[in-house]
Design a protein around this motif. Structure first.
Motif, PDB file in Angstrom:
ATOM      1  N   ARG A 177      79.839  10.353  10.593  1.00  0.00           N
ATOM      2  CA  ARG A 177      80.516  11.255   9.569  1.00  0.00           C
ATOM      3  C   ARG A 177      81.918  11.777  10.376  1.00  0.00           C
ATOM      4  N   ILE A 178      82.260  11.477  11.646  1.00  0.00           N
ATOM      5  CA  ILE A 178      83.336  12.027  12.405  1.00  0.00           C
ATOM      6  C   ILE A 178      84.396  10.961  12.284  1.00  0.00           C
ATOM      7  N   PRO A 179      85.469  11.436  11.614  1.00  0.00           N
ATOM      8  CA  PRO A 179      86.872  10.468  11.422  1.00  0.00           C
ATOM      9  C   PRO A 179      87.334  10.113  12.675  1.00  0.00           C
ATOM     10  N   GLY A 180      87.350  10.888  13.473  1.00  0.00           N
ATOM     11  CA  GLY A 180      87.975  10.462  14.692  1.00  0.00           C
ATOM     12  C   GLY A 180      87.490   9.549  15.737  1.00  0.00           C
ATOM     13  N   ALA A 181      85.967   9.271  15.427  1.00  0.00           N
ATOM     14  CA  ALA A 181      85.077   8.578  16.191  1.00  0.00           C
ATOM     15  C   ALA A 181      85.502   7.054  16.293  1.00  0.00           C
ATOM     16  N   ALA A 182      86.575   6.519  15.236  1.00  0.00           N
ATOM     17  CA  ALA A 182      86.816   5.271  15.544  1.00  0.00           C
ATOM     18  C   ALA A 182      88.136   5.025  16.308  1.00  0.00           C
ATOM     19  N   GLY A 183      88.540   3.911  16.649  1.00  0.00           N
ATOM     20  CA  GLY A 183      89.665   3.765  17.409  1.00  0.00           C
ATOM     21  C   GLY A 183      89.555   3.800  18.959  1.00  0.00           C
ATOM     22  N   LEU A 225      77.756  10.608  14.098  1.00  0.00           N
ATOM     23  CA  LEU A 225      78.916  10.021  14.716  1.00  0.00           C
ATOM     24  C   LEU A 225      79.767   9.292  13.390  1.00  0.00           C
ATOM     25  N   TRP A 268      73.419  15.923  18.381  1.00  0.00           N
ATOM     26  CA  TRP A 268      74.147  16.261  17.010  1.00  0.00           C
ATOM     27  C   TRP A 268      75.533  14.943  16.990  1.00  0.00           C
ATOM     28  N   ILE A 269      76.036  15.040  17.953  1.00  0.00           N
ATOM     29  CA  ILE A 269      77.411  13.989  17.882  1.00  0.00           C
ATOM     30  C   ILE A 269      76.806  12.421  17.790  1.00  0.00           C
ATOM     31  N   GLU A 270      75.624  12.208  18.499  1.00  0.00           N
ATOM     32  CA  GLU A 270      75.248  10.900  18.282  1.00  0.00           C
ATOM     33  C   GLU A 270      74.454  10.706  16.815  1.00  0.00           C
TER      34      GLU A 270
END
Lengths: 125, 125
Positions: free
Chosen positions: B119-125, B117, B112-114
């Motif tokens: 859509r997940i705001p915190g995935a950057a940085g 990813l 699901w995460i993959e």
DNA sequence: GGAAGTACCTACAAAAATGTTAGTGTGAAA
DNA sequence: TTTCACACTAACATTTTTGTAGGTACTTCC
């Protein structure tokens, strides 16, 4: 050795893969599966809870860890924090739609553990 | 404060509950969601792998952590270790039926995460 | 002959996670 | 009037986790 490897995951040049050490999906996975992250997600499923109320439900968590983990989950976009400017303070936590989806997954895991605990040899002691 | 609370979970006097600090289900949950535990389970799904082969697949894991986490998972009854008495050493790791069930759950989470990813705001940085 | 591979274990060291304590400012209950 | 509740934060201490380096005993590849 930093740019080309780290950037590719962001813009879809590589498919996200938790087996890759520097793929963002790995970071998200560790957040969700962190000691308290999963329990917080589970506790918030379909509910709006205040800080202290959560602390009571998740036995063993300290204020510090609850605050800290909530911030991580909020930064990821899983948790929504709504503060009312009153005194004494009133803050409500809930899950974003994204958070509900993630919470569903760990809930399924924890539910499986709970219902199959009797089959798990390592559960004693 | 130890006996009456700790024992109840074992023999079904209480229903298992991860929200309870001393319920065995909580320990099992932390094993499965430990930094390397989940990745090992995922890597082992439907496969028989040797120690070094696993180490290559799970980027970033050290020998020490792989050995240690495998022991925990074996003690829990999720991983099966089969050693052949030859030299150089040959050891095969696989999942027990129980392990496959658990692995399915974290696989669903990581998958699901993959796939989400982006859509997940915190995935950057 | 030397290097590399196999599956680890054991000290030791470093880093990360977590806990503890104290404090904030106000309101309501005892 | 004292205490408690609220939602935290900051500093400090401790615990847990994780990594590193070295060693094992033998075999195969170059």
């Amino acid at each position: 050795m930093s740019d080309s490897t780290t950037l590719g995951w962001q813009d879809g040049r590589f498919a996200p893969d938790v087996m890759a050490a520097d793929c963002p999906s790995r970071r998200i996975l560790t957040h969700i599966t962190s000691r308290w992250g999963g329990l917080i997600l589970i506790a918030l499923r379909g509910e709006v809870l205040r800080f202290s109320e959560m602390r009571r439900r998740i036995a063993g968590i300290s204020e510090r860890m609850l605050a800290q983990t909530l911030q991580t989950l909020e930064a990821d976009g899983f948790v929504l924090r709504k503060a009312y400017d009153v005194v004494p303070p009133h803050v409500e936590y809930s899950l974003t739609p994204l958070g509900e989806e993630a919470a569903e997954k760990i809930s399924e895991l924890s539910h499986w553990i709970e219902t199959n605990l009797h089959r798990i040899p390592g559960a004693a002691g």
